[in-house]
Design a protein around this motif. Structure first.
Motif, mmCIF file in Angstrom:
data_model
loop_
_atom_site.group_PDB
_atom_site.id
_atom_site.type_symbol
_atom_site.label_atom_id
_atom_site.label_comp_id
_atom_site.label_asym_id
_atom_site.label_seq_id
_atom_site.Cartn_x
_atom_site.Cartn_y
_atom_site.Cartn_z
ATOM 1 N N ASP A 63 0.856 -1.182 0.000
ATOM 2 C CA ASP A 63 0.000 0.000 0.000
ATOM 3 C C ASP A 63 0.896 1.238 0.000
ATOM 4 O OD1 ASP A 63 -1.829 2.009 0.332
ATOM 5 O OD2 ASP A 63 -2.689 1.244 2.185
ATOM 6 N N LEU A 64 1.159 1.788 -1.196
ATOM 7 C CA LEU A 64 2.089 2.907 -1.307
ATOM 8 C C LEU A 64 1.558 4.166 -0.640
ATOM 9 C CD1 LEU A 64 3.537 2.528 -4.909
ATOM 10 C CD2 LEU A 64 4.540 1.836 -2.737
ATOM 11 N N LYS A 65 0.253 4.264 -0.497
ATOM 12 C CA LYS A 65 -0.296 5.438 0.187
ATOM 13 C C LYS A 65 0.124 5.455 1.645
ATOM 14 C CE LYS A 65 -4.237 6.020 -2.907
ATOM 15 N NZ LYS A 65 -5.719 6.044 -3.036
ATOM 16 N N SER A 68 3.530 6.921 1.775
ATOM 17 C CA SER A 68 3.580 8.346 1.457
ATOM 18 C C SER A 68 2.730 9.183 2.394
ATOM 19 C CB SER A 68 3.108 8.580 0.008
ATOM 20 O OG SER A 68 3.861 7.802 -0.892
ATOM 21 N N GLY A 69 2.156 8.561 3.414
ATOM 22 C CA GLY A 69 1.223 9.284 4.267
ATOM 23 C C GLY A 69 1.861 10.263 5.218
ATOM 24 N N GLY A 70 3.165 10.118 5.464
ATOM 25 C CA GLY A 70 3.847 11.065 6.337
ATOM 26 C C GLY A 70 3.613 10.841 7.814
ATOM 27 N N GLY A 71 2.942 9.755 8.171
ATOM 28 C CA GLY A 71 2.652 9.538 9.579
ATOM 29 C C GLY A 71 3.803 8.930 10.359
ATOM 30 N N THR A 72 4.827 8.425 9.643
ATOM 31 C CA THR A 72 5.968 7.803 10.294
ATOM 32 C C THR A 72 7.220 8.602 9.980
ATOM 33 O OG1 THR A 72 4.918 5.649 9.991
ATOM 34 C CG2 THR A 72 7.250 5.656 10.555
ATOM 35 N N ASP A 239 11.423 8.304 -3.230
ATOM 36 C CA ASP A 239 10.311 9.131 -2.751
ATOM 37 C C ASP A 239 9.639 9.882 -3.895
ATOM 38 O OD1 ASP A 239 10.778 8.293 -0.184
ATOM 39 O OD2 ASP A 239 11.988 10.037 0.360
ATOM 40 N N ARG A 240 10.425 10.347 -4.853
ATOM 41 C CA ARG A 240 9.836 11.095 -5.977
ATOM 42 C C ARG A 240 8.908 10.202 -6.801
ATOM 43 N NH1 ARG A 240 15.052 13.313 -6.249
ATOM 44 N NH2 ARG A 240 15.651 12.109 -8.091
ATOM 45 N N TYR A 241 9.328 8.966 -7.043
ATOM 46 C CA TYR A 241 8.491 8.067 -7.829
ATOM 47 C C TYR A 241 7.232 7.668 -7.069
ATOM 48 C CZ TYR A 241 11.393 7.373 -11.938
ATOM 49 O OH TYR A 241 12.059 7.560 -13.114
ATOM 50 N N ARG A 242 7.378 7.397 -5.786
ATOM 51 C CA ARG A 242 6.194 7.022 -5.009
ATOM 52 C C ARG A 242 5.214 8.185 -4.902
ATOM 53 N NH1 ARG A 242 10.006 3.863 -2.401
ATOM 54 N NH2 ARG A 242 10.640 5.525 -0.982
#
Length: 257
Positions: A63-65, A68-72, A239-242
């Motif tokens: 789950d790539l979201k 990318s969620g920024g929660g960790t 990170d850019r690709y995700r």
């Protein structure tokens, strides 16, 4: 929804993944799958585990979201998801009884990791297998794809992010049987039933023996690949690709590479 286990017949445990919309698993989903497979295999009455999925496809990987969620903070999310995938892959490979994967629709990324570690594969005629890792800023599961296709085809598929059909894998001998989608469950259960008819003690010995002579060290191979995923993340390209994928944008191409 989630990960469930059923026992439709003596000796057979069916582990089903149902995580809408596409069975892309978060960290907790990979660990739950690992736990389900291990629990099923540890039962002395189990002689075959059937790994299947509900919904649109077998598995769409990570789950790539969630990544990318920024929660960790930092790269902890990436480390967590790679450990979780490794646990699920190992649970399938190290399951003390044979594991049959029943694949329909998409089988991508981590899905290939699961199937590549299974003992046998039955697939519907709409199933496609592939590793879109380079398009997602990562590496990994080429170790497992190499158990499904010859070396040069594996490399071509990995470099291009193309998919291969169930019929093509059948020609290579890695898919046991291809069936129309409505007949997948029955065909997979038929193979599981044939395996489960054998002596349980001998089956467990056979699984240990076959793993012992396996020419592919799946644990070391996958761990080695993941080092490059971490390197891509540290360099920023991953990170850019995700970020582009989760935002629905085209990938950044060769920028920064």
């Amino acid at each position: 929804m989630g990960i469930s286990t059923a026992r439709p017949e003596p000796g057979i445990a069916v582990v089903t993944v149902d995580v809408p919309p596409v069975n892309a698993l978060p960290v907790r989903g990979w660990y739950a799958l690992a736990d389900a497979v291990r629990t099923a295999g540890a039962d002395p009455d189990t002689r075959c585990v059937l790994l299947t999925a509900a919904g649109r496809g077998f598995n769409a990987g990570v789950d790539l979201k969630e990544l990318s969620g920024g929660g960790t903070p930092g790269h902890r999310a990436l480390v967590d998801v790679n450990h979780a995938c490794a646990e699920a892959f190992s649970a399938v490979y190290d399951c003390p009884v044979p594991v049959v994967a029943a694949v329909h629709g998409h089988c991508l990324g981590g899905g290939v990791g699961l199937v590549g570690n299974a003992d046998a594969v039955v697939a519907s005629d709409d199933a496609v297998f592939g590793l879109p890792e380079l398009d997602r800023g990562a590496l990994g599961a080429a170790t497992h794809l190499s158990r499904l296709v010859p070396q040069h085809l594996m490399r071509t598929l990995f470099y291009t992010s193309r998919t291969v059909t169930a019929a093509e894998l059948h020609r290579h001998g890695s898919v046991w049987r291809v069936t129309p989608r409505p007949g997948l469950a029955g065909a997979a259960l038929e193979l599981a039933r044939e395996i489960a008819a054998k002596d349980g003690v001998l089956l467990r010995m056979a699984k240990a023996a076959l793993n012992g002579i396996d020419p592919v060290d799946v644990r070391r191979g996958y761990r080695y690949e993941q080092g490059f995923t971490f390197e891509a993340a540290l360099g920023g390209v991953g990170d850019r690709y995700r970020a582009a994928f989760t935002a629905g944008r085209p990938g950044p191409g060769r920028e920064g590479i």
